[in-house]
Scaffold this motif. Structure first.
Motif, short mmCIF file in Angstrom:
data_model
loop_
_atom_site.label_atom_id
_atom_site.label_comp_id
_atom_site.label_asym_id
_atom_site.label_seq_id
_atom_site.Cartn_x
_atom_site.Cartn_y
_atom_site.Cartn_z
N ARG A 193 -11.13 -18.84 48.41
CA ARG A 193 -12.32 -19.12 47.61
C ARG A 193 -13.55 -18.42 48.19
O ARG A 193 -14.69 -18.80 47.92
CB ARG A 193 -12.54 -20.63 47.51
CG ARG A 193 -11.43 -21.32 46.72
CD ARG A 193 -11.80 -22.69 46.26
NE ARG A 193 -10.82 -23.20 45.30
CZ ARG A 193 -10.82 -22.96 44.00
NH1 ARG A 193 -11.77 -22.19 43.48
NH2 ARG A 193 -9.90 -23.47 43.22
N GLU A 194 -13.28 -17.39 49.02
CA GLU A 194 -14.31 -16.50 49.56
C GLU A 194 -15.29 -17.21 50.48
O GLU A 194 -16.45 -16.78 50.62
CB GLU A 194 -15.05 -15.79 48.41
CG GLU A 194 -14.13 -14.93 47.57
CD GLU A 194 -14.88 -14.14 46.51
OE1 GLU A 194 -16.08 -14.35 46.37
OE2 GLU A 194 -14.24 -13.30 45.86
N ARG A 195 -14.84 -18.27 51.10
CA ARG A 195 -15.67 -18.89 52.14
C ARG A 195 -15.51 -18.07 53.42
O ARG A 195 -14.45 -17.53 53.71
CB ARG A 195 -15.23 -20.32 52.40
CG ARG A 195 -15.62 -21.31 51.31
CD ARG A 195 -15.27 -22.73 51.75
NE ARG A 195 -15.68 -23.72 50.77
CZ ARG A 195 -16.50 -24.73 51.03
NH1 ARG A 195 -17.02 -24.87 52.23
NH2 ARG A 195 -16.80 -25.61 50.09
N THR A 196 -16.58 -18.00 54.20
CA THR A 196 -16.52 -17.28 55.47
C THR A 196 -17.03 -18.17 56.59
O THR A 196 -17.84 -19.06 56.36
CB THR A 196 -17.36 -15.99 55.42
OG1 THR A 196 -18.71 -16.33 55.08
CG2 THR A 196 -16.80 -15.02 54.39
N GLU B 43 -18.45 -11.25 63.91
CA GLU B 43 -17.95 -10.95 65.26
C GLU B 43 -16.47 -10.61 65.22
O GLU B 43 -16.01 -9.71 65.92
CB GLU B 43 -18.20 -12.14 66.18
CG GLU B 43 -17.82 -11.86 67.63
CD GLU B 43 -18.10 -13.03 68.54
OE1 GLU B 43 -17.79 -12.91 69.74
OE2 GLU B 43 -18.63 -14.06 68.07
N ILE B 44 -15.72 -11.32 64.40
CA ILE B 44 -14.29 -11.03 64.25
C ILE B 44 -14.09 -9.61 63.75
O ILE B 44 -13.25 -8.86 64.25
CB ILE B 44 -13.62 -12.05 63.30
CG1 ILE B 44 -13.48 -13.40 64.00
CG2 ILE B 44 -12.25 -11.55 62.85
CD1 ILE B 44 -12.97 -14.50 63.11
N ALA C 291 -12.45 -4.03 64.72
CA ALA C 291 -12.76 -2.60 64.68
C ALA C 291 -12.64 -1.97 66.06
O ALA C 291 -12.13 -0.86 66.22
CB ALA C 291 -14.16 -2.39 64.12
N GLU C 292 -13.11 -2.70 67.07
CA GLU C 292 -13.03 -2.18 68.44
C GLU C 292 -11.58 -2.07 68.89
O GLU C 292 -11.19 -1.09 69.54
CB GLU C 292 -13.81 -3.10 69.38
CG GLU C 292 -14.10 -2.49 70.74
CD GLU C 292 -15.07 -3.32 71.56
OE1 GLU C 292 -15.20 -3.02 72.77
OE2 GLU C 292 -15.68 -4.26 71.01
N LEU C 293 -10.76 -3.05 68.54
CA LEU C 293 -9.34 -2.98 68.87
C LEU C 293 -8.65 -1.82 68.17
O LEU C 293 -7.84 -1.11 68.76
CB LEU C 293 -8.65 -4.30 68.48
CG LEU C 293 -8.72 -5.43 69.48
CD1 LEU C 293 -8.22 -6.73 68.86
CD2 LEU C 293 -7.91 -5.10 70.74
N ALA C 294 -9.00 -1.62 66.91
CA ALA C 294 -8.37 -0.54 66.14
C ALA C 294 -8.72 0.83 66.70
O ALA C 294 -7.95 1.79 66.55
CB ALA C 294 -8.79 -0.63 64.68
N ALA C 295 -9.86 0.93 67.37
CA ALA C 295 -10.31 2.22 67.90
C ALA C 295 -9.65 2.57 69.24
O ALA C 295 -9.75 3.70 69.70
CB ALA C 295 -11.83 2.22 68.06
N ARG D 238 -11.90 -16.45 68.52
CA ARG D 238 -12.80 -16.46 67.37
C ARG D 238 -12.04 -16.83 66.10
O ARG D 238 -12.59 -17.50 65.22
CB ARG D 238 -13.47 -15.09 67.20
CG ARG D 238 -14.35 -14.67 68.36
CD ARG D 238 -15.42 -15.72 68.67
NE ARG D 238 -16.27 -15.30 69.76
CZ ARG D 238 -16.01 -15.54 71.04
NH1 ARG D 238 -14.91 -16.21 71.39
NH2 ARG D 238 -16.83 -15.12 71.99
N ARG D 239 -10.82 -16.39 65.99
CA ARG D 239 -10.04 -16.76 64.80
C ARG D 239 -9.74 -18.26 64.79
O ARG D 239 -9.75 -18.88 63.72
CB ARG D 239 -8.74 -15.96 64.75
CG ARG D 239 -8.93 -14.51 64.29
CD ARG D 239 -7.61 -13.80 64.20
NE ARG D 239 -7.77 -12.45 63.67
CZ ARG D 239 -6.77 -11.58 63.54
NH1 ARG D 239 -5.55 -11.93 63.92
NH2 ARG D 239 -6.99 -10.38 63.04
N ARG D 240 -9.49 -18.82 65.97
CA ARG D 240 -9.31 -20.28 66.02
C ARG D 240 -10.59 -20.99 65.60
O ARG D 240 -10.55 -21.99 64.86
CB ARG D 240 -8.88 -20.71 67.42
CG ARG D 240 -7.41 -20.51 67.72
CD ARG D 240 -7.00 -21.26 68.98
NE ARG D 240 -7.60 -20.68 70.17
CZ ARG D 240 -7.02 -19.74 70.92
NH1 ARG D 240 -5.82 -19.29 70.58
NH2 ARG D 240 -7.61 -19.28 72.00
N THR D 241 -11.72 -20.46 66.09
CA THR D 241 -13.00 -21.04 65.68
C THR D 241 -13.19 -20.95 64.17
O THR D 241 -13.63 -21.91 63.53
CB THR D 241 -14.16 -20.32 66.40
OG1 THR D 241 -14.02 -20.49 67.81
CG2 THR D 241 -15.50 -20.85 65.95
#
Length: 268
Positions: A54-57, A63-64, A69-73, A174-177
């Motif tokens: 439902r597009e809640r963030t 930060e996630i 992005a930093e991991l992907a780089a 952060r994902r747990r948060t």
């Protein structure tokens, strides 16, 4: 499906890499969590998926995204130190062999001159061996330099792996948060949905997701009812039978566009 007090599933714990570290899994789409019941996902993960559909963030969403992005780089190319060390050993061995040959030929040439013997052939061999030694020494220097570069690259790789591990830890936290925030934000609606779905009991909800002590199947059905899912919702086993036995249609009960029941009859 596991209830609110379940231990993390295999997918929640992440995958194990070859080096024994735990990788962070890709965040699944809501339909991957709730599109098929029973599900192995825990209640908080199901509710977070419903909220995201439902597009809640969450407050940590930006930060996630930055951590991802930093991991992907981060790119870590393999470094073959064994081959570099082998090349150094081989070139060093060849250099030592040629040094001994040059020394021997010089001695032979001096001895021949001392007795006025013919030394042209020996001097020719000495010149050839000296040229080979010079080339071998150049190759040995190049091998040493390549080994130093490989060692430096290996050290950088170790640093990058440590940085990647730190980022993965941050990302998991952060994902747990985020899951906790999203699940708690939608929990009042979940409690109301429990009053509608088969087997649901709002009094079993408790104050937060960790306090849920009701039927796991009913919790999953309530989470699906809250979600805005694209595609088919497939119910199997007890979930299918419970929905099939309801007085309301599956679509109305779950507020889903397409619901398919598998094994809802015949006790299967």
């Amino acid at each position: 499906m596991t209830g609110g007090r379940s231990t993390p599933s295999e997918s929640e714990r992440g995958e194990v890499e070859e080096n024994g570290t735990t990788a962070v899994e890709e965040r699944p789409e809501p339909s991957a969590v709730l599109g098929r019941l029973p599900t192995e996902a825990g209640l908080r993960r199901q509710l977070a998926a419903a909220a995201r559909s439902r597009e809640r963030t969450a407050s940590v969403a930006a930060e996630i995204a930055e951590i991802e992005a930093e991991l992907a780089a981060i790119e870590i190319e393999p470094v073959d130190l064994t081959a570099a060390r082998r090349r150094v050993a081989e070139t060093t061995g060849e250099t030592e062999r040629l040094k001994e040959r040059v020394t021997a030929l010089r001695g032979d040439a001096r001895a021949r001159r001392a007795v006025d013997a013919e030394a042209d052939e020996t001097l020719g061999d000495l010149e050839e061996a000296a040229a080979e030694l010079s080339a071998a020494q150049t190759e040995a220097i190049a091998a040493e330099q390549a080994l130093e570069r490989a060692r430096a690259e290996a050290a950088r790789n170790r640093d990058e792996r440590r940085r990647r591990l730190r980022l993965r830890d941050r990302l998991r936290n952060r994902r747990r948060t985020a899951r906790r925030e999203l699940a708690e934000a939608i929990y009042p609606a979940f409690r109301r949905a429990l009053a509608v779905v088969p087997g649901g009991d709002p009094s079993a909800a408790g104050a937060e997701p960790s306090g849920y002590d009701g039927d796991p199947m009913a919790a999953s059905l309530a989470a699906v009812r809250l979600a805005a899912l694209d595609g088919v919702v497939e119910l199997r086993g007890d979930a299918a039978r419970a929905v099939a036995a309801s007085e309301r249609s599956a679509r109305s009960l779950l507020r889903a566009g397409d619901v398919r029941l598998r094994g809802a009859s015949g006790g299967r």
